[in-house]
Design an enzyme around this catalytic site. Structure first.
Site, PDB file in Angstrom:
ATOM      1  N   ASP A  81      21.550 -10.552  34.808  1.00  0.00           N
ATOM      2  CA  ASP A  81      21.357 -11.973  35.104  1.00  0.00           C
ATOM      3  C   ASP A  81      21.284 -12.767  33.788  1.00  0.00           C
ATOM      4  O   ASP A  81      20.538 -12.392  32.871  1.00  0.00           O
ATOM      5  CB  ASP A  81      20.050 -12.116  35.904  1.00  0.00           C
ATOM      6  CG  ASP A  81      19.917 -13.465  36.566  1.00  0.00           C
ATOM      7  OD1 ASP A  81      20.947 -14.143  36.771  1.00  0.00           O
ATOM      8  OD2 ASP A  81      18.771 -13.842  36.894  1.00  0.00           O
ATOM      9  N   HIS A  82      22.035 -13.845  33.718  1.00  0.00           N
ATOM     10  CA  HIS A  82      22.047 -14.737  32.541  1.00  0.00           C
ATOM     11  C   HIS A  82      22.190 -14.000  31.205  1.00  0.00           C
ATOM     12  O   HIS A  82      21.344 -14.124  30.320  1.00  0.00           O
ATOM     13  CB  HIS A  82      20.784 -15.624  32.505  1.00  0.00           C
ATOM     14  CG  HIS A  82      20.720 -16.602  33.631  1.00  0.00           C
ATOM     15  ND1 HIS A  82      21.445 -17.776  33.644  1.00  0.00           N
ATOM     16  CD2 HIS A  82      20.041 -16.584  34.802  1.00  0.00           C
ATOM     17  CE1 HIS A  82      21.202 -18.426  34.762  1.00  0.00           C
ATOM     18  NE2 HIS A  82      20.364 -17.725  35.494  1.00  0.00           N
ATOM     19  N   ASP A 103      26.586 -16.229  30.702  1.00  0.00           N
ATOM     20  CA  ASP A 103      26.097 -17.614  30.763  1.00  0.00           C
ATOM     21  C   ASP A 103      26.251 -18.297  29.404  1.00  0.00           C
ATOM     22  O   ASP A 103      25.419 -18.120  28.514  1.00  0.00           O
ATOM     23  CB  ASP A 103      24.633 -17.604  31.221  1.00  0.00           C
ATOM     24  CG  ASP A 103      24.047 -19.020  31.295  1.00  0.00           C
ATOM     25  OD1 ASP A 103      24.771 -19.985  30.977  1.00  0.00           O
ATOM     26  OD2 ASP A 103      22.866 -19.142  31.663  1.00  0.00           O
ATOM     27  N   HIS A 181      15.868 -23.990  38.783  1.00  0.00           N
ATOM     28  CA  HIS A 181      15.306 -22.675  38.438  1.00  0.00           C
ATOM     29  C   HIS A 181      13.770 -22.660  38.441  1.00  0.00           C
ATOM     30  O   HIS A 181      13.152 -23.644  38.064  1.00  0.00           O
ATOM     31  CB  HIS A 181      15.733 -22.288  37.013  1.00  0.00           C
ATOM     32  CG  HIS A 181      17.016 -21.521  36.960  1.00  0.00           C
ATOM     33  ND1 HIS A 181      18.016 -21.825  36.088  1.00  0.00           N
ATOM     34  CD2 HIS A 181      17.442 -20.439  37.666  1.00  0.00           C
ATOM     35  CE1 HIS A 181      19.007 -20.959  36.254  1.00  0.00           C
ATOM     36  NE2 HIS A 181      18.689 -20.121  37.198  1.00  0.00           N
ATOM     37  N   HIS A 212      21.727 -20.030  42.426  1.00  0.00           N
ATOM     38  CA  HIS A 212      20.515 -19.658  41.681  1.00  0.00           C
ATOM     39  C   HIS A 212      19.433 -20.685  42.029  1.00  0.00           C
ATOM     40  O   HIS A 212      19.735 -21.776  42.475  1.00  0.00           O
ATOM     41  CB  HIS A 212      20.760 -19.726  40.170  1.00  0.00           C
ATOM     42  CG  HIS A 212      21.542 -18.577  39.629  1.00  0.00           C
ATOM     43  ND1 HIS A 212      21.166 -17.891  38.495  1.00  0.00           N
ATOM     44  CD2 HIS A 212      22.677 -17.989  40.057  1.00  0.00           C
ATOM     45  CE1 HIS A 212      22.050 -16.941  38.247  1.00  0.00           C
ATOM     46  NE2 HIS A 212      22.983 -16.976  39.169  1.00  0.00           N
ATOM     47  N   GLY A 213      18.173 -20.310  41.773  1.00  0.00           N
ATOM     48  CA  GLY A 213      17.089 -21.269  41.995  1.00  0.00           C
ATOM     49  C   GLY A 213      16.803 -21.496  43.468  1.00  0.00           C
ATOM     50  O   GLY A 213      16.506 -22.605  43.890  1.00  0.00           O
ATOM     51  N   ASN A 234      20.625 -15.589  44.152  1.00  0.00           N
ATOM     52  CA  ASN A 234      19.671 -14.961  43.245  1.00  0.00           C
ATOM     53  C   ASN A 234      18.255 -15.359  43.645  1.00  0.00           C
ATOM     54  O   ASN A 234      17.990 -16.534  43.883  1.00  0.00           O
ATOM     55  CB  ASN A 234      19.913 -15.438  41.813  1.00  0.00           C
ATOM     56  CG  ASN A 234      21.060 -14.714  41.169  1.00  0.00           C
ATOM     57  OD1 ASN A 234      22.087 -14.468  41.802  1.00  0.00           O
ATOM     58  ND2 ASN A 234      20.889 -14.354  39.911  1.00  0.00           N
ATOM     59  N   VAL A 235      17.390 -14.359  43.691  1.00  0.00           N
ATOM     60  CA  VAL A 235      15.994 -14.633  44.050  1.00  0.00           C
ATOM     61  C   VAL A 235      15.081 -13.865  43.112  1.00  0.00           C
ATOM     62  O   VAL A 235      15.313 -12.689  42.850  1.00  0.00           O
ATOM     63  CB  VAL A 235      15.646 -14.142  45.480  1.00  0.00           C
ATOM     64  CG1 VAL A 235      14.395 -14.836  45.984  1.00  0.00           C
ATOM     65  CG2 VAL A 235      16.789 -14.333  46.450  1.00  0.00           C
ATOM     66  N   THR A 237      11.481 -15.699  41.995  1.00  0.00           N
ATOM     67  CA  THR A 237      10.169 -16.354  42.099  1.00  0.00           C
ATOM     68  C   THR A 237       9.506 -16.117  43.461  1.00  0.00           C
ATOM     69  O   THR A 237       8.362 -15.665  43.542  1.00  0.00           O
ATOM     70  CB  THR A 237      10.332 -17.869  41.851  1.00  0.00           C
ATOM     71  OG1 THR A 237      10.993 -18.038  40.595  1.00  0.00           O
ATOM     72  CG2 THR A 237       8.989 -18.570  41.807  1.00  0.00           C
TER      73      THR A 237
HETATM   74 ZN   LIG Z   1      19.591 -18.255  37.306  1.00  0.00          ZN
END
Ligand SMILES: [Zn+2]
Length: 298
Positions: A81-82, A103, A181, A212-213, A234-235, A237
Site C-alpha cells: 500500500d502506498h 504512489d 484518509h 481508499h479512505g 482499502n480498509v 482504520t
Molecule cells: Zn490510501
C-alpha cells in the site's frame, strides 16, 4: 493460494463483487485477515504500507506473509500500500509481494506518469500487478489544519485518468470522489455522478477502480459505490479500532492482570469479526460459500 491483484480483480469484475485490501502493519493483523477470508471462503488482499514499515519491516515479515498467503485456502494477494520509492517497491517484490501501489501523487501529473510507467514495466515482467493514483487523496490532518478545505479540488478528473492509464498500463487506479484518509467518525459524501464517469473510463481502458479512505463512509454509501463498479476497497482504520473496545471490556471484566497473549487473542478475534463483516459488505450479494478456486491455482 498466493495470486496477483489482476487475477482477483478479473474474477471480481466477472462476478460483480468488490475485494477488500486490508492493510496489515503487523502479523497479528495479517493472521486475522487470512482467518476471516478463509471463514468467508472469499478472495482477499493484505500487506504492508510503506509508511508503517517500522511496525513490521517488509523484508522481515513479507516472506512470512507470502507463505501465509500460499497456504491459505482462498486466493490471497500480497499488496504493497502506498509504495513511494523504487527501492521500497523492489524490497516488496523481493519479499514475495504480488502487487504494489506506486504512489507518486505528490509529483506533477507528468512526473507521476513517467515514474509509474517505469514501475509497471518491471513489475509486469515479474507478474506483479500495479495500482496507481492520479490526483491526490486528502487526509484528516490536512482537513484539521484547514476545515474549510474544498475536497472537490482533490477529485479525479476522468480525462486525466484515461491518459494516466493509457500511458502507464496500470492494472488498477485509486480514484478520489469524496473520501478522506484516516477518517474515523466524519461522514464524507460520495459523488456518484463522477464515479459513473470514472467507471466508463475503467471499462474503456480495462482497469479496476479502487477506493481508499473508506472507514468514515457509511455502509449504505459503500454499497451504492460498489454497485457503480468499484472492484477494490482499502480498509484499515475501521477494522483496527474494533480491537480497543473488546480489549477494554476484557480488562474491566478481569479481576487479575491479563497476559499479553490473551489481550492479543481478544484483539485478533474482534478484528477478524470486523473483517468478515467487511467482506460481506463488499460482496455486493455474491455468494462465496460454495465457490471453488481451482482456476487460480496454476
Ligand atoms: Zn490510501
Amino acid at each position: 493460494m498466493l495470486v496477483n491483484m489482476k487475477s482477483i480483480i478479473e474474477d471480481a469484475e466477472k462476478n460483480n463483487y468488490c475485494v477488500g485490501m486490508y492493510t496489515s502493519p503487523s502479523l497479528p493483523f495479517a493472521e486475522a485477515v487470512i482467518a476471516a477470508a478463509e471463514e468467508m471462503n472469499a478472495p482477499v488482499m493484505f500487506g504492508q504500507a510503506q509508511v508503517w514499515d517500522r511496525y513490521g519491516a517488509i523484508d522481515k515479515y513479507g516472506p512470512i506473509m507470502a507463505d501465509m498467503a500460499r497456504k491459505a485456502k482462498v486466493p490471497v494477494c500480497l499488496h504493497l500500500d502506498h509504495g513511494t520509492s523504487v527501492s521500497y517497491i523492489m524490497k516488496a517484490i523481493k519479499a514475495g509481494y504480488t502487487s504494489v501501489m506506486a504512489d507518486y501523487s505528490k509529483l506533477s501529473f507528468k512526473e507521476n506518469v513517467e515514474n509509474v510507467k517505469k514501475i509497471v514495466e518491471f513489475c509486469h515482467a515479474a507478474d506483479v500487478s500495479v495500482e496507481g493514483l492520479c490526483g491526490r487523496m486528502p487526509n484528516v490532518w490536512q482537513l484539521a489544519d484547514d476545515p474549510d478545505m474544498d475536497i472537490t479540488e482533490f477529485f479525479t478528473d476522468p480525462d486525466e485518468l484515461r491518459e494516466f492509464v493509457k500511458v502507464t498500463g496500470v492494472d488498477a487506479m485509486t480514484v478520489s470522489f469524496g473520501t478522506v484518509h484516516n477518517m474515523k467518525v466524519s461522514k464524507p459524501m460520495l459523488d456518484f455522478d463522477l464515479l459513473k464517469k470514472l467507471k466508463e473510463v475503467a471499462d474503456e481502458c480495462n482497469f479496476a477502480l479502487v477506493l481508499h479512505g473508506s472507514s468514515g463512509v457509511e455502509d449504505n454509501q459503500i454499497k451504492e459505490a460498489i454497485k457503480y463498479g468499484l472492484r477494490k476497497i482499502n480498509v484499515y482504520t475501521r477494522l483496527s479500532i474494533a480491537a480497543q473496545p473488546a480489549m477494554e471490556e476484557a480488562i474491566k471484566a478481569s479481576k487479575e492482570p491479563l497476559f499479553f497473549h490473551e489481550l492479543l487473542d481478544i484483539a485478533q478475534k474482534a478484528m477478524k469479526e470486523a473483517i468478515k463483516e467487511s467482506i460481506k459488505l463488499f460482496s455486493n450479494g455474491y455468494d462465496f460459500s460454495n465457490r471453488t478456486y481451482e482456476e487460480f491455482a496454476q
